[in-house]
Design a protein around this motif. Structure first.
Motif, PDB file in Angstrom:
ATOM      1  N   GLU A 102      -9.374   8.404  -0.848  1.00 54.42           N
ATOM      2  CA  GLU A 102      -9.048   6.935  -1.052  1.00 54.42           C
ATOM      3  C   GLU A 102      -9.499   7.485  -2.672  1.00 54.42           C
ATOM      4  O   GLU A 102      -8.769   7.051  -2.951  1.00 54.42           O
TER       5      GLU A 102
ATOM      6  N   ASP B   3       1.111   4.641   2.053  1.00 52.09           N
ATOM      7  CA  ASP B   3       0.426   5.103   2.871  1.00 52.09           C
ATOM      8  C   ASP B   3       0.532   6.606   3.445  1.00 52.09           C
ATOM      9  O   ASP B   3       1.408   6.950   2.599  1.00 52.09           O
TER      10      ASP B   3
ATOM     11  N   LEU C  59      -8.415   9.392  -5.206  1.00 54.41           N
ATOM     12  CA  LEU C  59      -6.908   9.029  -5.375  1.00 54.41           C
ATOM     13  C   LEU C  59      -7.158   8.234  -5.978  1.00 54.41           C
ATOM     14  O   LEU C  59      -6.181   7.812  -7.425  1.00 54.41           O
ATOM     15  N   ARG C  60      -7.535   7.280  -6.160  1.00 51.20           N
ATOM     16  CA  ARG C  60      -8.445   6.037  -7.149  1.00 51.20           C
ATOM     17  C   ARG C  60      -8.406   7.385  -8.626  1.00 51.20           C
ATOM     18  O   ARG C  60      -8.114   5.860  -9.675  1.00 51.20           O
TER      19      ARG C  60
ATOM     20  N   GLU D  28     -11.265   9.721   4.694  1.00 46.49           N
ATOM     21  CA  GLU D  28     -10.698   9.348   4.625  1.00 46.49           C
ATOM     22  C   GLU D  28     -10.512   8.220   3.208  1.00 46.49           C
ATOM     23  O   GLU D  28     -10.333   7.705   2.045  1.00 46.49           O
ATOM     24  N   ALA D  29     -11.812   7.644   2.745  1.00 45.73           N
ATOM     25  CA  ALA D  29     -12.380   6.889   2.576  1.00 45.73           C
ATOM     26  C   ALA D  29     -12.912   7.444   1.034  1.00 45.73           C
ATOM     27  O   ALA D  29     -12.555   7.296  -0.256  1.00 45.73           O
TER      28      ALA D  29
ATOM     29  N   ASP E 292       0.784  -1.034   0.241  1.00 42.85           N
ATOM     30  CA  ASP E 292       0.112   0.674  -0.101  1.00 42.85           C
ATOM     31  C   ASP E 292       0.504   1.093  -0.048  1.00 42.85           C
ATOM     32  O   ASP E 292       1.286   1.264   1.040  1.00 42.85           O
TER      33      ASP E 292
ATOM     34  N   TRP F 175      -3.623   2.791  -2.572  1.00 44.61           N
ATOM     35  CA  TRP F 175      -3.579   3.777  -1.432  1.00 44.61           C
ATOM     36  C   TRP F 175      -4.638   3.716  -0.315  1.00 44.61           C
ATOM     37  O   TRP F 175      -5.038   2.712  -0.325  1.00 44.61           O
ATOM     38  N   SER F 176      -3.436   3.933   0.891  1.00 39.93           N
ATOM     39  CA  SER F 176      -4.491   3.628   2.391  1.00 39.93           C
ATOM     40  C   SER F 176      -4.214   5.204   2.514  1.00 39.93           C
ATOM     41  O   SER F 176      -2.642   5.969   2.782  1.00 39.93           O
ATOM     42  N   VAL F 177      -5.082   5.728   3.126  1.00 40.59           N
ATOM     43  CA  VAL F 177      -5.377   7.299   3.551  1.00 40.59           C
ATOM     44  C   VAL F 177      -5.456   7.279   5.197  1.00 40.59           C
ATOM     45  O   VAL F 177      -6.559   6.296   5.293  1.00 40.59           O
ATOM     46  N   LYS F 178      -4.532   8.001   5.822  1.00 41.02           N
ATOM     47  CA  LYS F 178      -5.690   7.647   7.351  1.00 41.02           C
ATOM     48  C   LYS F 178      -4.994   9.326   7.876  1.00 41.02           C
ATOM     49  O   LYS F 178      -4.108   9.574   7.793  1.00 41.02           O
TER      50      LYS F 178
END
Length: 202
Positions: free
Chosen positions: A80, A62, A83-84, A76-77, A60, A92-95
């Motif tokens: 993501e 980050d 970005l996708r 966050e979703a 992923d 992608w992993s968004v936090k």
């Protein structure tokens, strides 16, 4: 390629077309106090230090940011998803680091750079961002020596959560990808570093 300093790492990351495109995609989202970190940098550096011609795939990418006003997973979703839409082939992993302390059992973080201090191993606690003026900034609260020496070592928080650190090192099994990696157990005074046994690849 010679990687010896923080500046060397920063220049290397932003000179890579793929990673620069990823950073630019995140920058265009204009997230507060954003950065991209962890394996995005660590894997690239270790690939170079091992002389690999092809990059090692990462699970992923980050994306970190800090927004105390909107701390929902739904937010966050949505980031993501955006970005996708821009780069659909990136994992992608968004936090939002303004909420991650709750999941990790830590005191509230002050900002994204502070959140990195609570990660468990030194070579992963690193991130990069590009400002509106194009200047790249590397966030590395524990420096880059372990990254450049291909060492996995617990951070101060990793010492406090040593069983979690051990579990992460077994699961990551970095030596299967990068044979020169040394995974250390401890560097506390009076405790010589010991290797952590990694799981067998496969």
């Amino acid at each position: 390629m010679q990687l010896r300093t923080t500046d060397d790492i920063t220049a290397f990351i932003i000179a890579d077309p793929r990673r620069r495109a990823i950073l630019d995609a995140v920058r265009r989202r204009r997230l507060p106090d954003w950065a991209v970190g962890a394996g995005f940098i660590r894997s690239a550096v270790w690939d170079v230090l091992h002389g690999y011609a092809e990059p090692t795939p990462i699970a992923d990418v980050d994306v970190l940011f800090f927004d105390a006003e909107v701390v929902s997973r739904e937010h966050e979703a949505a980031i993501e998803a955006a970005l996708r839409g821009a780069m659909p082939d990136v994992p992608w992993s968004v936090k939002n680091q303004a909420r991650m302390h709750r999941r990790n059992g830590d005191a509230p973080y002050v900002d994204t750079a502070d959140a990195l201090r609570f990660w468990l191993e030194t070579p992963t606690a690193i991130a990069i961002r590009i400002g509106d003026d194009g200047t790249a900034i590397l966030l590395a609260p524990f420096g880059v020596q372990d990254l450049l020496e291909i060492v996995g070592r617990p951070t101060p928080r990793g010492h406090e959560k040593l069983s979690q650190y051990h579990q992460r090192m077994r699961e990551k099994n970095w030596p299967a990808c990068w044979p020169r990696v040394r995974i250390l157990d401890s560097d506390l005074p009076g405790s010589p570093p010991r290797r952590v046994e990694c799981a067998t690849a496969g």
